[in-house]
Design a protein around this motif. Structure first.
Motif, PDB file in Angstrom:
ATOM      1  N   TYR A  51       7.296 -31.979  40.871  1.00 42.69           N
ATOM      2  CA  TYR A  51       6.700 -31.704  39.556  1.00 42.69           C
ATOM      3  C   TYR A  51       5.190 -31.916  39.533  1.00 42.69           C
ATOM      4  O   TYR A  51       4.523 -31.485  38.593  1.00 42.69           O
ATOM      5  CB  TYR A  51       7.399 -32.545  38.479  1.00 42.69           C
ATOM      6  CG  TYR A  51       8.616 -31.836  37.939  1.00 42.69           C
ATOM      7  CD1 TYR A  51       8.576 -31.152  36.736  1.00 42.69           C
ATOM      8  CD2 TYR A  51       9.804 -31.812  38.665  1.00 42.69           C
ATOM      9  CE1 TYR A  51       9.686 -30.472  36.254  1.00 42.69           C
ATOM     10  CE2 TYR A  51      10.930 -31.139  38.195  1.00 42.69           C
ATOM     11  CZ  TYR A  51      10.852 -30.469  36.992  1.00 42.69           C
ATOM     12  OH  TYR A  51      11.936 -29.779  36.518  1.00 42.69           O
ATOM     13  N   LEU A  54       3.876 -28.005  40.502  1.00 42.47           N
ATOM     14  CA  LEU A  54       4.573 -26.838  39.964  1.00 42.47           C
ATOM     15  C   LEU A  54       3.633 -25.637  39.873  1.00 42.47           C
ATOM     16  O   LEU A  54       2.479 -25.762  39.445  1.00 42.47           O
ATOM     17  CB  LEU A  54       5.125 -27.129  38.567  1.00 42.47           C
ATOM     18  CG  LEU A  54       6.296 -28.110  38.447  1.00 42.47           C
ATOM     19  CD1 LEU A  54       6.681 -28.265  36.986  1.00 42.47           C
ATOM     20  CD2 LEU A  54       7.488 -27.679  39.276  1.00 42.47           C
ATOM     21  N   LYS A  59       6.694 -23.450  36.040  1.00 46.84           N
ATOM     22  CA  LYS A  59       6.537 -24.017  34.692  1.00 46.84           C
ATOM     23  C   LYS A  59       7.220 -23.134  33.649  1.00 46.84           C
ATOM     24  O   LYS A  59       7.780 -23.639  32.668  1.00 46.84           O
ATOM     25  CB  LYS A  59       5.053 -24.206  34.365  1.00 46.84           C
ATOM     26  CG  LYS A  59       4.444 -25.452  35.005  1.00 46.84           C
ATOM     27  CD  LYS A  59       3.011 -25.666  34.551  1.00 46.84           C
ATOM     28  CE  LYS A  59       2.449 -26.966  35.110  1.00 46.84           C
ATOM     29  NZ  LYS A  59       2.935 -28.155  34.392  1.00 46.84           N
ATOM     30  N   GLU A 217       3.739 -30.753  28.132  1.00 44.31           N
ATOM     31  CA  GLU A 217       3.150 -30.635  29.471  1.00 44.31           C
ATOM     32  C   GLU A 217       3.632 -29.408  30.237  1.00 44.31           C
ATOM     33  O   GLU A 217       2.845 -28.758  30.942  1.00 44.31           O
ATOM     34  CB  GLU A 217       3.462 -31.902  30.266  1.00 44.31           C
ATOM     35  CG  GLU A 217       2.877 -31.942  31.649  1.00 44.31           C
ATOM     36  CD  GLU A 217       3.251 -33.218  32.389  1.00 44.31           C
ATOM     37  OE1 GLU A 217       2.833 -33.361  33.555  1.00 44.31           O
ATOM     38  OE2 GLU A 217       3.964 -34.074  31.808  1.00 44.31           O
ATOM     39  N   HIS A 218       4.910 -29.090  30.136  1.00 42.80           N
ATOM     40  CA  HIS A 218       5.453 -27.968  30.893  1.00 42.80           C
ATOM     41  C   HIS A 218       5.794 -26.776  30.003  1.00 42.80           C
ATOM     42  O   HIS A 218       6.548 -25.879  30.412  1.00 42.80           O
ATOM     43  CB  HIS A 218       6.686 -28.413  31.677  1.00 42.80           C
ATOM     44  CG  HIS A 218       6.415 -29.528  32.633  1.00 42.80           C
ATOM     45  ND1 HIS A 218       5.395 -29.498  33.549  1.00 42.80           N
ATOM     46  CD2 HIS A 218       7.016 -30.738  32.799  1.00 42.80           C
ATOM     47  CE1 HIS A 218       5.380 -30.615  34.246  1.00 42.80           C
ATOM     48  NE2 HIS A 218       6.350 -31.384  33.809  1.00 42.80           N
ATOM     49  N   THR A 250      -0.175 -21.811  31.383  1.00 43.23           N
ATOM     50  CA  THR A 250       0.242 -23.213  31.381  1.00 43.23           C
ATOM     51  C   THR A 250      -0.557 -24.022  30.369  1.00 43.23           C
ATOM     52  O   THR A 250      -1.656 -23.624  29.956  1.00 43.23           O
ATOM     53  CB  THR A 250       0.076 -23.845  32.774  1.00 43.23           C
ATOM     54  OG1 THR A 250      -1.330 -23.973  33.070  1.00 43.23           O
ATOM     55  CG2 THR A 250       0.737 -23.004  33.850  1.00 43.23           C
ATOM     56  N   GLY A 270      10.639 -33.239  33.608  1.00 42.64           N
ATOM     57  CA  GLY A 270      10.700 -32.346  32.462  1.00 42.64           C
ATOM     58  C   GLY A 270      11.385 -32.940  31.243  1.00 42.64           C
ATOM     59  O   GLY A 270      12.105 -33.936  31.324  1.00 42.64           O
TER      60      GLY A 270
END
Length: 317
Positions: A51, A54, A59, A217-218, A250, A270
């Motif tokens: 992670y 990524l 993502k 974040e993802h 992203t 995640g």
């Protein structure tokens, strides 16, 4: 059973071995607890390494993970006294967008967002989070209602995009989205939006013309899906990975470009690996965002919102 993404298969194999060992009866010559601890450490290191690097396409996969918290999870945990408001007063109720009145940490708010659904039945009922024109007309109605009564607006975005069906186009999909964007830019109340998963095209921005746009974040946020972009540019969805790289979708890219104002960290692996922690982190970030808007009058809120959107991309020029 936890769902694993393609790039998580080495992690899946390790965690499967751990589960097998946990169900083995103890043996005199094997210290199962020690072996499980070693494998857990190895799995966590691999998860952290995976992670930490990524790709944009990976993502996108994380943002679409079926076990990520959805709007209904956030409503249940963060909003009390929620009263849903239905219908666009023109055509019908659209279940892809849920909206209504509630209290966020004691403060009355108007809250709305796309709901993708958690199983086959709910996904069909909510049309996989893809709203028709009546959904965006409902969103506009609720924004204007919030403005009339001075209620802060909170939206949560999670959609692949607006529904592209013939009926939706016949009923004015583009006009409905444009009117929702216009309403969001015009309200004179604090407006905070969170991209909790997938933010796709105008279907996402219709609910995200906010003073503060936060992203997990993802999460991803883009003018078009990677598959759609690849189909147009390369005539094949197989080039989706290249499209994802080029789209700058992203949270990290969008923070740099000024589209997002803050990134909310996700648990290791995640949001789907620790849903409760994710929901709590989103709640704290929303509270901080609203605090930064306290005391501003309607004219100042509109002006700041206008300046924010006019400045998008300039900082990275």
């Amino acid at each position: 059973m936890r769902s694993f993404l393609d790039f998580e298969q080495p992690i899946a194999e390790l965690e499967s071995k751990i589960e097998e060992l946990r169900h083995l009866p103890g043996a005199a010559d094997i210290n199962i607890a020690d072996e499980v601890a070693k494998l857990q450490g190895k799995a966590e290191r691999l998860l952290r390494q995976t992670y930490a690097r990524l790709t944009p396409w990976q993502k996108v996969q994380v943002a679409r993970h079926p076990e990520r918290p959805h709007l209904s999870d956030y409503l249940a945990a963060l909003v009390t006294d929620f009263t849903p408001l239905a219908g666009d007063r023109t055509f019908a109720e659209d279940r892809a967008i849920i909206g209504g009145l509630g209290r966020f940490r004691g403060t009355p708010v108007m809250v709305m967002g796309q709901e993708k659904g958690a199983d086959t039945e709910s996904r069909v009922r909510h049309n996989f989070g893809m709203a028709r024109p009546e959904g965006y007309r409902k969103a506009r109605r609720l924004m204007e209602l919030a403005d009339r009564f001075g209620l802060p607006i909170l939206t949560m975005v999670d959609t692949a995009g607006a529904y592209p069906g013939i009926g939706a186009e016949e009923r004015g999909q583009a006009e409905a989205i444009a009117r929702a964007i216009e309403a969001g830019l015009a309200v004179g109340v604090p407006f905070v939006s969170v991209i909790i998963g997938e933010g796709g095209s105008g279907g996402a921005i219709a609910l995200a013309t906010a003073n503060r746009v936060l992203m997990l974040e993802h999460a991803v946020y883009s003018v078009i899906s990677p598959e759609g972009c690849a189909s147009i540019l390369w005539r094949s969805a197989e080039n989706a990975q290249e499209a994802a790289e080029a789209l700058k979708l992203t949270a990290q890219d969008l923070l740099r470009l000024g589209v997002a104002d803050a990134i909310i960290p996700e648990p290791l692996g995640g949001a789907h690996r620790d849903r409760a922690a994710t929901v709590a982190a989103v709640g704290d970030a929303i509270a901080t965002a609203f605090q930064g808007l306290e005391g501003l009058d309607a004219a100042s809120l509109r002006l700041r919102r206008r300046e924010k959107f006019l400045a998008i991309g300039q900082s990275a020029a």
